[in-house]
Enzyme design. Structure first.
Site, PDB file in Angstrom:
ATOM      1  N   THR A 210     100.596  53.776 -17.989  1.00  0.00           N
ATOM      2  CA  THR A 210     100.205  52.829 -18.883  1.00  0.00           C
ATOM      3  C   THR A 210     100.500  53.229 -20.423  1.00  0.00           C
ATOM      4  OG1 THR A 210      98.500  51.692 -17.414  1.00  0.00           O
ATOM      5  CG2 THR A 210      98.031  51.529 -20.000  1.00  0.00           C
ATOM      6  N   ARG A 238      94.539  40.196 -10.307  1.00  0.00           N
ATOM      7  CA  ARG A 238      93.714  41.233 -10.622  1.00  0.00           C
ATOM      8  C   ARG A 238      94.129  41.722 -12.141  1.00  0.00           C
ATOM      9  NH1 ARG A 238      94.363  46.551 -13.162  1.00  0.00           N
ATOM     10  NH2 ARG A 238      92.547  47.857 -13.000  1.00  0.00           N
ATOM     11  N   VAL A 239      93.213  41.735 -13.031  1.00  0.00           N
ATOM     12  CA  VAL A 239      93.342  42.208 -14.567  1.00  0.00           C
ATOM     13  C   VAL A 239      92.497  43.493 -14.763  1.00  0.00           C
ATOM     14  CG1 VAL A 239      93.231  41.496 -16.933  1.00  0.00           C
ATOM     15  CG2 VAL A 239      93.884  39.737 -15.195  1.00  0.00           C
ATOM     16  N   GLY A 240      93.037  44.337 -15.316  1.00  0.00           N
ATOM     17  CA  GLY A 240      92.246  45.600 -15.538  1.00  0.00           C
ATOM     18  C   GLY A 240      91.680  45.482 -17.083  1.00  0.00           C
ATOM     19  N   ASP A 241      91.444  46.868 -17.549  1.00  0.00           N
ATOM     20  CA  ASP A 241      90.933  47.004 -18.898  1.00  0.00           C
ATOM     21  C   ASP A 241      91.936  46.749 -19.969  1.00  0.00           C
ATOM     22  OD1 ASP A 241      92.180  49.425 -17.912  1.00  0.00           O
ATOM     23  OD2 ASP A 241      91.308  50.310 -19.584  1.00  0.00           O
ATOM     24  N   THR A 261      93.362  54.598 -20.939  1.00  0.00           N
ATOM     25  CA  THR A 261      93.933  54.602 -19.764  1.00  0.00           C
ATOM     26  C   THR A 261      93.371  55.043 -18.403  1.00  0.00           C
ATOM     27  OG1 THR A 261      96.230  55.312 -18.551  1.00  0.00           O
ATOM     28  CG2 THR A 261      95.336  56.915 -20.258  1.00  0.00           C
ATOM     29  N   GLY A 262      93.488  54.591 -17.319  1.00  0.00           N
ATOM     30  CA  GLY A 262      92.711  55.182 -15.985  1.00  0.00           C
ATOM     31  C   GLY A 262      92.244  53.996 -15.275  1.00  0.00           C
ATOM     32  N   THR A 263      91.164  54.032 -14.468  1.00  0.00           N
ATOM     33  CA  THR A 263      90.851  53.503 -13.489  1.00  0.00           C
ATOM     34  C   THR A 263      90.055  52.130 -14.206  1.00  0.00           C
ATOM     35  OG1 THR A 263      88.845  54.599 -13.522  1.00  0.00           O
ATOM     36  CG2 THR A 263      90.383  55.009 -11.789  1.00  0.00           C
ATOM     37  N   GLY A 264      90.892  50.990 -14.441  1.00  0.00           N
ATOM     38  CA  GLY A 264      90.574  49.876 -15.448  1.00  0.00           C
ATOM     39  C   GLY A 264      89.075  49.271 -15.009  1.00  0.00           C
TER      40      GLY A 264
HETATM   41  N1  ASP Z   1      93.984  51.080 -17.172  1.00  0.00           N
HETATM   42  C1  ASP Z   1      95.141  50.433 -16.322  1.00  0.00           C
HETATM   43  C2  ASP Z   1      94.499  49.168 -15.300  1.00  0.00           C
HETATM   44  O1  ASP Z   1      93.464  49.376 -14.788  1.00  0.00           O
HETATM   45  C3  ASP Z   1      95.873  51.368 -15.343  1.00  0.00           C
HETATM   46  C4  ASP Z   1      96.334  52.518 -16.195  1.00  0.00           C
HETATM   47  O2  ASP Z   1      95.741  53.079 -17.115  1.00  0.00           O
HETATM   48  O3  ASP Z   1      97.074  53.433 -15.618  1.00  0.00           O
HETATM   49  O4  ASP Z   1      95.186  48.270 -15.292  1.00  0.00           O
END
Ligand code: ASP
Length: 342
Positions: A210, A238-241, A261-264
């Site tokens: 990301t 699915r939609v993330g953060d 960035t990370g576990t959305g």
């Molecule tokens: N945060 C992003 C999501 O969860 C993924 C990522 O940062 O790599 O969609």
């Protein structure tokens, strides 16, 4: 760290651009040679593109777009071309942007044909009365705005396709850089890491992620933007953060600009970007500590990742609770600094 000098007009008011290209289990042993050089090169190009805007007196929002477009157009990151596949074999892109001077924001979610989702997010902010558009509606709007529309095959890369096949076979939903949230749950982090070591071969363990940018322009305005393909093997729309204002992106001149960035899911649950901004604005906590507090909250619920944070004086932080984060910054001196590992 790689350093690159750019020539620029110097001015008293500080300018600053900070970018990330994803955080996670980025191992030195796995990211070497040409691959590391290629990623470093794109990060430097992204910094140079954004810096060119800021050095000429341009706006922070334009600098954020310029920096992110470079990474969206590169197949090395999980955004735009080279983004990850969903379970249905589609590439569904999310992006958002925010202007800290007016609390204006725009975002798009689950779009499949817009070449540069960050431009679409900006168009939503500027040309619509809305903040967030999704799917086909967002695509129709982007086309109406004259943005470049591409066939979904434009985003395809063999590497990502292989990654999806592997994720399906293992019945896993993968963060681009699988995360080891070690701060509060070392055992869990360790186990996940061991599992990754066992289960991933050289190919699937390459790390690209990301992307995001935060910028401060000569007028003292902050802006933030984030763009992603989300998670490999994600399902059911699915939609993330990343496209959610306050979770993946936030900017407010009174505090900071943030991109995550990370576990959305955990970034949404902790309102990560707004949470960080609120600490700075209301509790006067410095950028680095605010980012670390937010990451600790995320780790406490089993998540991991990173945050880039920039305030209106040019103070910034690039923090992560994972093994690495692709990141870089450039300021008034025009020197681009890129780093990957902790
Ligand atoms: N945060 C992003 C999501 O969860 C993924 C990522 O940062 O790599 O969609």
């Amino acid at each position: 760290m790689t350093v690159q000098k750019n020539t620029a007009r110097l001015d008293a008011s500080p300018i600053r651009l900070v970018i990330h290209g994803g955080a996670g289990t980025i191992k030195r042993s796995k990211l070497k040679g040409e691959r590391e050089q290629a990623v470093t090169q794109v990060l430097s190009e992204s910094l140079t593109a954004g810096y060119a805007v800021l050095a000429m007196g341009g706006s922070s929002i334009d600098a954020v777009i310029a920096a992110i477009v470079v990474m969206e157009d590169s197949p090395l990151f999980n955004a735009g071309k080279g983004a990850v596949f969903s379970n249905a074999g589609r590439i569904e892109l999310d992006a958002s942007i925010m202007d800290g001077s007016r609390l204006m924001a725009g975002s798009v979610a689950a779009v499949t044909t817009i070449r540069n989702p960050i431009r679409a997010a900006y168009a939503v902010m500027m040309q619509s009365p809305h903040v967030m558009l999704m799917g086909q509606g967002a695509e129709a709007f982007a086309a109406e705005q004259g943005l470049e529309i591409v066939d979904p095959s434009y985003f395809y890369t063999q590497y990502r396709w292989n990654q999806l096949q592997k994720a399906i076979a293992q019945e896993r939903v993968l963060l681009d850089h699988d995360v080891d949230p070690d701060t509060s749950q070392p055992e869990m982090g360790k186990k996940m890491d061991e599992k990754m070591d066992e289960k991933t071969d050289e190919k699937t363990d390459e790390k690209h992620g990301t992307v995001g940018a935060v910028a401060l322009d000569r007028h003292g305005t902050l802006a933030a933007g984030t763009s992603t393909g989300g998670l490999t093997n994600k399902r059911f729309g699915r939609v993330g953060d990343s496209p959610i204002i306050g979770a993946g992106t936030y900017a407010d001149n009174r505090s900071v600009a943030v991109s995550a960035t990370g576990t959305g899911e955990m970034f949404i649950r902790t309102c990560a970007a707004f949470n960080t901004a609120a600490q700075v604005r209301l509790q006067h906590i410095p950028t680095t500590d605010a980012a670390d507090n937010t990451l600790a909250e995320i780790a406490a619920i089993g998540g991991g990742g990173g945050l880039i944070v920039l305030d209106a004086k040019g103070n910034y932080a690039m923090r992560f609770n994972t093994r690495g984060m692709f990141r870089g910054t450039i300021g008034s001196d025009g020197i681009a600094r890129v780093s990957i590992f902790a």
